[in-house]
Design a protein around this motif. Structure first.
Motif, PDB file in Angstrom:
ATOM      1  N   SER A   1       0.836  -1.206   0.000  1.00  0.00           N
ATOM      2  CA  SER A   1       0.000   0.000   0.000  1.00  0.00           C
ATOM      3  C   SER A   1       0.871   1.258   0.000  1.00  0.00           C
ATOM      4  CB  SER A   1      -0.925  -0.010   1.212  1.00  0.00           C
ATOM      5  OG  SER A   1      -0.176  -0.012   2.409  1.00  0.00           O
TER       6      SER A   1
ATOM      7  N   SER B   1      -8.194  -3.637  -5.834  1.00  0.00           N
ATOM      8  CA  SER B   1      -7.856  -4.416  -7.036  1.00  0.00           C
ATOM      9  C   SER B   1      -6.351  -4.621  -7.170  1.00  0.00           C
ATOM     10  CB  SER B   1      -8.396  -3.712  -8.287  1.00  0.00           C
ATOM     11  OG  SER B   1      -7.847  -2.407  -8.398  1.00  0.00           O
ATOM     12  N   ASN B   2      -5.636  -4.509  -6.076  1.00  0.00           N
ATOM     13  CA  ASN B   2      -4.174  -4.577  -6.126  1.00  0.00           C
ATOM     14  C   ASN B   2      -3.636  -5.775  -5.353  1.00  0.00           C
ATOM     15  OD1 ASN B   2      -4.668  -1.183  -5.760  1.00  0.00           O
ATOM     16  ND2 ASN B   2      -3.701  -1.973  -7.602  1.00  0.00           N
TER      17      ASN B   2
ATOM     18  N   HIS C   1      -1.532  -9.439  -6.213  1.00  0.00           N
ATOM     19  CA  HIS C   1      -0.741 -10.050  -7.285  1.00  0.00           C
ATOM     20  C   HIS C   1       0.087 -11.188  -6.706  1.00  0.00           C
ATOM     21  CE1 HIS C   1       1.690 -10.367 -10.922  1.00  0.00           C
ATOM     22  NE2 HIS C   1       2.775 -10.304 -10.179  1.00  0.00           N
TER      23      HIS C   1
ATOM     24  N   ARG D   1       7.412  -4.802  -7.046  1.00  0.00           N
ATOM     25  CA  ARG D   1       6.015  -4.530  -6.702  1.00  0.00           C
ATOM     26  C   ARG D   1       5.213  -4.192  -7.950  1.00  0.00           C
ATOM     27  NH1 ARG D   1       6.359   0.334  -2.559  1.00  0.00           N
ATOM     28  NH2 ARG D   1       4.090   0.110  -2.511  1.00  0.00           N
ATOM     29  N   SER D   2       3.968  -4.607  -7.948  1.00  0.00           N
ATOM     30  CA  SER D   2       3.104  -4.436  -9.122  1.00  0.00           C
ATOM     31  C   SER D   2       2.360  -3.121  -9.119  1.00  0.00           C
ATOM     32  CB  SER D   2       2.086  -5.589  -9.186  1.00  0.00           C
ATOM     33  OG  SER D   2       1.266  -5.600  -8.024  1.00  0.00           O
ATOM     34  N   ASP D   3       2.377  -2.395  -7.972  1.00  0.00           N
ATOM     35  CA  ASP D   3       1.584  -1.167  -7.886  1.00  0.00           C
ATOM     36  C   ASP D   3       2.162  -0.266  -6.801  1.00  0.00           C
ATOM     37  OD1 ASP D   3      -1.137   0.242  -8.517  1.00  0.00           O
ATOM     38  OD2 ASP D   3      -1.022   0.181  -6.335  1.00  0.00           O
TER      39      ASP D   3
ATOM     40  N   SER E   1      -1.528   2.653  -3.774  1.00  0.00           N
ATOM     41  CA  SER E   1      -2.863   2.132  -3.500  1.00  0.00           C
ATOM     42  C   SER E   1      -3.183   2.207  -2.011  1.00  0.00           C
ATOM     43  CB  SER E   1      -2.981   0.682  -3.983  1.00  0.00           C
ATOM     44  OG  SER E   1      -2.086  -0.154  -3.279  1.00  0.00           O
TER      45      SER E   1
END
Length: 233
Positions: A33, A79-80, A82, A108-110, A113
């Motif tokens: 996050s 929606s985060n 993975h 990390r994918s995001d 968030s």
């Protein structure tokens, strides 16, 4: 509880044809996050990678003839989520080294968030449905903040299949006194789920590796089938 564990372990050993192929399906969830910056994310990934191959953790993985199935995923907003490491049966040291390498090399994918713990747990429950058949199932949720996006953990527990899954927690207490005052009780009262669930606390991201080693050792050594045979009824 001890009698039930002994019965499960002895039944599996006495009837290998019908025995589950592993003793524990373990899914580890890492917080990505917005409160986790790039440096902290690196400490978290490298800390987990190092913890998995620490001597005491390796010993705990292979203390029983029945292997452990391991998966790792990251979580943030609604929606985060993975998968970093899909289910891998840890049969030998090579498997453990491969898992550690995969996590160490992941990115990390995001970023940016929110903190959607309910969604993170729901994702874990869905992932657990794809795990190998094991005697026990555990999800570990690591995080440095409480839920602030969507439904919380208790809603997830009511609406997703957690009947046979224990959820442990790893609090990353990066806020010192604030974490002791609020975050730790939040995990204790909302995240922990199932018989024997427990909380481990890392005093900042620099302490993540130590806390993860301690938690893994406790989880894995608590499910040694050989040890259950010698336990007192």
């Amino acid at each position: 509880m001890i009698r039930q564990l002994i019965a499960l372990g002895l039944a599996a050993l006495a009837n290998p044809v019908q025995a589950e192929p592993c003793r524990l399906a373990l899914a580890l969830a890492l917080d990505i996050s917005v409160s986790v910056d790039e440096f902290e994310d690196t400490l978290q990934r490298q800390g987990l990678a190092a913890a998995l191959i620490a001597p005491e953790v390796q010993e705990a993985f292979f203390a029983s003839p029945m292997p452990v199935a391991l998966a790792v995923y990251e979580w943030g907003g609604r929606s985060n989520q993975h998968v970093i490491l899909d289910w891998l049966l840890i049969d030998d040291v090579g498997d453990l080294l491969a898992a550690s390498s995969r996590i160490s090399q992941s990115a990390r994918s995001d970023i940016g968030s929110a903190t959607a713990m309910g969604y993170a747990l729901a994702f874990g429950a869905t992932l657990m449905q794809k795990a190998p058949e094991c005697l026990f199932q555990t999800i570990d949720l690591s995080g440095d903040g409480s839920n602030n996006d969507g439904y919380g953990p208790q809603i997830a527990y009511r609406h997703f299949p957690f009947e046979n899954t224990v959820v442990n927690g790893l609090v990353i207490n990066a806020a010192d006194f604030e974490g002791e005052l609020f975050l730790i009780p939040f995990f204790e009262n909302n995240v922990l789920h199932g018989p024997g669930a427990f909380l481990e606390v890392a005093q900042g991201f620099e302490d993540f590796e130590r806390a993860m080693r301690k938690k893994l050792e406790r989880e894995l050594k608590g499910l040694q089938i050989g040890a259950l045979q010698g336990a007192d009824p």
